[in-house]
Design a protein around this motif. Sequence first.
Motif, short mmCIF file in Angstrom:
data_model
loop_
_atom_site.label_atom_id
_atom_site.label_comp_id
_atom_site.label_asym_id
_atom_site.label_seq_id
_atom_site.Cartn_x
_atom_site.Cartn_y
_atom_site.Cartn_z
N ALA A 46 4.63 7.59 7.31
CA ALA A 46 3.97 7.27 8.57
C ALA A 46 4.43 5.91 9.08
O ALA A 46 4.68 5.74 10.29
N ILE A 47 4.55 4.94 8.18
CA ILE A 47 5.00 3.61 8.58
C ILE A 47 6.41 3.66 9.17
O ILE A 47 6.69 3.07 10.23
N GLU A 48 7.29 4.39 8.50
CA GLU A 48 8.66 4.51 9.02
C GLU A 48 8.69 5.24 10.35
O GLU A 48 9.44 4.88 11.26
N ASP A 49 7.87 6.28 10.49
CA ASP A 49 7.81 7.03 11.75
C ASP A 49 7.29 6.15 12.89
O ASP A 49 7.78 6.22 14.03
N ILE A 50 6.29 5.34 12.59
CA ILE A 50 5.76 4.43 13.61
C ILE A 50 6.81 3.41 14.01
O ILE A 50 7.03 3.14 15.20
#
Length: 343
Positions: A62-66
């Motif tokens: 999720a962090i990378e996608d954000i």
Amino acid sequence: MCQKNSPGPAFDPVADIPDLSGRVALVTGANCGIGFEISKRLAARGAHVYLGCRHAGRARKAIEDIKEALRQEGGHSEKLGEKRVVPQLDWLELDLATVGGAEDAADALLRREKRLDIIVCNAVILSKKYELNEDGVETTMATNYLGHFALISALEPLLLHTTTLPNSDVRIVMMTSALHTKVPSDTKLHSQADLNAPKAQFLSCKDSRMACYRRYFLSKLAIVLFTRCLQRRLDAHELPNPIIVTCVHPGMVSSSNMKSQVPAPFRPLLPLFSISPARGAHTPLFAATAPVVRARRREFAGQYLVPWGKVGKVAKAADGEDGEALFRTSEDIVRSSGRGRQR
């Protein structure tokens, strides 16, 4: 229930969230759906966002996608001459299913941060089987409500401290649902037995789909009651910059939880009567960041908000002082848990 055309303050999360540089936010259930969108928009405006969730792999993805989504947005912003924000995102291991899991996460955050400006309590489950956790609390109620109660209780000293800092604007946003209105008007949440509601008070089979739904409705009623009571208790501190607590119905959102409850042949029809998680994030982001909420605190504090940022009408079962009894019961459960006795 979706209230797509409800009047309310105009609010665009991309354009209207103020600069949050130097502020710290915690979003529970942040690795997908509404929580993901809320985290993205808070990070885009400079907040240091902790994604509270159980699984490290999902949180890191999720962090990378954000970051990737914001990189793409940042490229467009730079073309317009705007300053690019470097997103600050971290995983906070958080399991709301037990008091201990919630308090472990709070302790970890307290070790890492000296302030906490925003909490969005977004994590939710819809249990399919009746179970009691190690604290003796039904799992849907434990995750949706009591875990958040324990988390906020443990973090309250940090929240109060943050109100003493210059230009503070501390807010707690609880995610509820319009489905709390489906609970019978004479429902009481005065004891642990009331919270556990094995048959949702009137159904014969505790593991039926309808019984699961009713327990979900009950947990959302508990959140409304808790919001109103917590606001009253925080107001008693007479802080110079009082904390604002709200609970939010985001609309009928096409989330993974909703999709799992809809038979596969009908899922393509969901967009006809639901909204995207990005759109569902509008009202909680309004509650968490909009300057008008602070400016009109008397209107919004302790209230139930519906799309798009207006005060809604709570269920009759939530209209009164029953939140005090629920609060005391919740304190007793936390205190009697193994972790609660150690604090």
